[in-house]
Design an enzyme around this catalytic site. Structure first.
Site, short mmCIF file in Angstrom:
data_model
loop_
_atom_site.label_atom_id
_atom_site.label_comp_id
_atom_site.label_asym_id
_atom_site.label_seq_id
_atom_site.Cartn_x
_atom_site.Cartn_y
_atom_site.Cartn_z
N ASP A 172 0.87 1.09 36.17
CA ASP A 172 2.18 0.63 35.71
C ASP A 172 3.30 1.61 36.05
O ASP A 172 4.01 2.06 35.17
CB ASP A 172 2.07 0.39 34.20
CG ASP A 172 3.36 -0.13 33.58
OD1 ASP A 172 4.05 -0.93 34.24
OD2 ASP A 172 3.67 0.27 32.45
N GLU A 412 -7.03 5.87 31.16
CA GLU A 412 -7.38 4.48 30.93
C GLU A 412 -8.39 3.94 31.93
O GLU A 412 -8.19 2.88 32.52
CB GLU A 412 -6.11 3.61 30.91
CG GLU A 412 -5.20 3.95 29.75
CD GLU A 412 -4.20 2.86 29.41
OE1 GLU A 412 -3.96 1.97 30.24
OE2 GLU A 412 -3.66 2.89 28.29
N GLU A 504 -0.72 8.25 24.12
CA GLU A 504 0.31 7.22 24.32
C GLU A 504 0.37 6.37 23.08
O GLU A 504 -0.67 6.00 22.52
CB GLU A 504 -0.04 6.27 25.49
CG GLU A 504 0.17 6.85 26.86
CD GLU A 504 -0.12 5.84 27.99
OE1 GLU A 504 -0.01 4.61 27.76
OE2 GLU A 504 -0.46 6.30 29.08
#
Ligand code: BDP
Length: 598
Positions: A172, A412, A504
């Site tokens: 992202d 992630e 996060e």
């Protein structure tokens, strides 16, 4: 790898500035563009990503090769020296040609590489061409999708429709590319210092520095250590050994102190700023200088208008100033190693860093709900060897930085859909880092929001690093449910006995959008979101830090989930504070760096 410095033994020449530039037409290499003066070319600034420097989709969304070119001459007083050409980072793949000869190829866009060019340079002008490749796929880090049409949450494409050639990032942030960090020509004597490793330990009032100097050629090694007043406090000779600093001044978060280690070897000399601090885990606490530390800070990006991911030292200084204004003490180099210049600045400023490998997107189920029929990422992906390479190079580059207190192996990754495959992939990588790091700092993975009970790989981490979006992607608009879900998860992690932190958590927020009764995307909702999450996390003694997502808004690919980029910043992209920046400013000035929960 040593950072290039200027001193009485070494020269550094910065080759930055305006270079010639041309996007590939598909056959640039076959036509020999790398070996002659580029024709029909553009101007481009180095260092900086090229994407936003010109107008047009051809630039912004370019896919494939781009040619950079400059010319330089070597001052005659340096021609007897050993000459090295060094690139801070070229994203993502580089081929470097000097006078038409391929000197070096390098894969990976966020770490330095260099090549000795003594004997290869001509008198007069030398033609330097760098062929840059921005393509990402299942073999690169970061990872790109190999199936087109999956961009930013859009409905997969009809295979009969012809799509434009483009990258499909499995992550992202915008896939900025180019020569993004400085290009330097530096000299050393022929017999030179190749590497230097310093490992501090503290014993009462004194510190011991274990050191090791790697050299090339013959000569004697000697070292001195001076304090910030330039007073010599210790000395030693020999290529390895121990030095004692009496009444040491420690490097502390927010209160840095840097000694200078000066190594001499024959006629060569290298100086390294060294902060003396210790890092260790004790039970569920993260100790810096033997005291429980609480992380207050952010995940960041190297991202700015016009430069993309290009080095901007004024912006780095500004960002650290904003961190101090907020009472923050740390950040994570999400999602790739940041510039050496930034780490040197953090050493100087006393900002604590979680140093992350460029391994984002090691998750081919990203965006799916992992209900048992997910594909096995690790059987499909081809990053295994490259991941080892980048970890080795990352530790080799950053091992001496006082600011670096933990290594992050990946962000992630797909850790829950095929838990055993994830363990098989990551266990050797975590061991590799533990082996390579002379300072033996903690090593962790950053966990995606998932079915955490299945996540065996996270148990390999020294610190459970959670990216969690309770109240945004999960239970968005229902902060009471978010609090329950977070508490349920934190109860689970508490019984593992490990320290836990947020690497996060965040909510997209449009600067200037306000409502008295908040809904998602308003500045008020962002504050409420953080208040709700902090209220829960504050109850857990093993919860050792909060790093928000993100420090500032940043550019992403186009897609239906992003309006002009990711808006989860506490600051806008041009660094204007949102309401939540003020909320954290108050909160973080009240939370001490040490002993918060004791
Ligand atoms: C996580 C990623 C980060 C994203 C963030 C988000 O680690 O790169 O930008 O969430 O969705 O998935 O904002």
């Amino acid at each position: 790898m040593l950072y290039p410095i200027l001193n009485d033994a070494r020269a550094v020449i910065d080759l930055g500035g305006i270079w010639r530039f041309r996007l590939d037409d598909g056959s640039g290499v076959e036509q020999g563009w790398q070996a002659r003066r580029l024709e029909n070319c553009d101007t481009i600034a180095v260092p900086a990503s090229y994407n936003d420097q010109k107008e047009g989709e051809a630039f912004r969304d370019h896919y494939g090769l781009a040619f950079y070119q400059t010319e330089f001459s070597v001052p005659s007083l340096l021609t007897q020296e050993r000459l090295v050409l060094r690139f801070g980072a070229v994203t993502h793949h580089a081929q470097v040609y000097l006078n038409g000869n391929l000197m070096i190829s390098h894969k990976g866009g966020f770490l330095p590489f260099e090549v000795e060019i003594s004997g290869m340079v001509r008198d007069g002008s030398n033609l330097l061409t760098v062929v840059v490749d921005n393509r990402i796929d299942h073999s690169t880090l970061p990872v790109g999708c190999e199936t087109p049409g999956q961009l930013g949450g859009m409905i997969p494409a009809d295979p009969e429709i012809t799509l434009k050639k483009q990258n499909y990032p499995n992550f992202d942030f915008f896939n900025y590319a180019g020569i993004v960090r400085p290009v330097k020509l530096y000299s050393t004597p022929k017999a030179f210092i190749e590497d230097l490793t310093v490992v501090p330990s503290v014993h009462g009032n004194d510190a011991e520095l274990s050191y090791e100097v790697r050299t090339c050629g013959s000569g004697e090694v000697s070292l001195t250590v001076t304090d910030e007043d330039g007073i010599e406090v210790a000395q030693a000779s020999g290529a390895s050994g121990q030095i004692t600093i009496r009444n040491v001044r420690l490097w502390q978060p927010g209160n840095a102190y840097l000694y200078t280690v000066c190594v001499r070897f024959g006629t060569d000399c290298y100086t390294l700023p060294v902060g003396v601090r210790t890092v260790e885990l004790q039970g569920n606490q993260f100790l810096i200088n033997s005291r429980p530390f609480y992380f207050k800070g952010y995940g960041k990006h190297e991202d700015s208008y016009f430069r993309g991911r290009g080095l901007d030292e004024a912006l780095n200084v500004k960002d650290l100033a904003l961190m101090k204004w907020q009472g923050a003490n740390s950040f994570r180099t999400s999602h790739y190693p940041y510039s050496e210049e930034m780490l040197r600045l953090c050493d100087r400023e006393g900002i604590v860093v979680l140093d992350e490998a460029p391994a984002v997107g090691v998750n081919l189920n990203f965006g799916l709900s992992n209900h048992g029929n997910a594909i096995n990422t690790y059987e499909t992906i081809r990053t295994h060897e490259h991941h080892r390479e980048v970890l080795r190079d990352l530790v080799a580059r950053d091992k001496n930085h006082a600011c670096v207190v933990m290594w992050i192996v990946a962000n992630e990754a797909d850790t829950a859909s095929h838990p055993d495959s994830a363990v098989d992939y990551f266990q050797p990588l975590l061991s590799l880092v533990r082996e390579c790091d002379p300072q033996k700092r903690p090593v962790s993975l950053v966990a995606i929001q998932n079915d955490y009970r299945k996540d065996k790989a996270m148990l390999l981490s020294d610190v459970v690093c959670l990216n969690r979006y309770y109240g945004w992607y999960v239970y968005g608009g229902d902060l009471e449910a978010a609090k329950q879900a977070l508490a349920k998860e934190l109860d689970y992690w508490a019984q593992t006995g490990k320290p836990v932190m947020f690497t996060e958590y965040g909510a997209d927020t449009v600067s200037g959008l306000h409502l008295a009764t908040p809904t998602m995307f308003t500045e008020e909702y962002q504050v409420d979101y953080y208040r709700a999450n902090n209220e829960v996390a504050d109850r857990y003694p093993n919860f050792i830090g909060e790093q928000v997502w993100n420090f500032a808004d940043f550019a992403t690919s186009q897609g239906i989930l992003r309006v002009d980029g990711n808006k989860k910043g506490l600051f806008s992209r041009d660094r204007r504070p949102k309401l939540a920046a003020h909320y954290f400013r108050q909160r973080w000035h009240e939370i001490p760096d040490f002993d918060y929960k004791h």
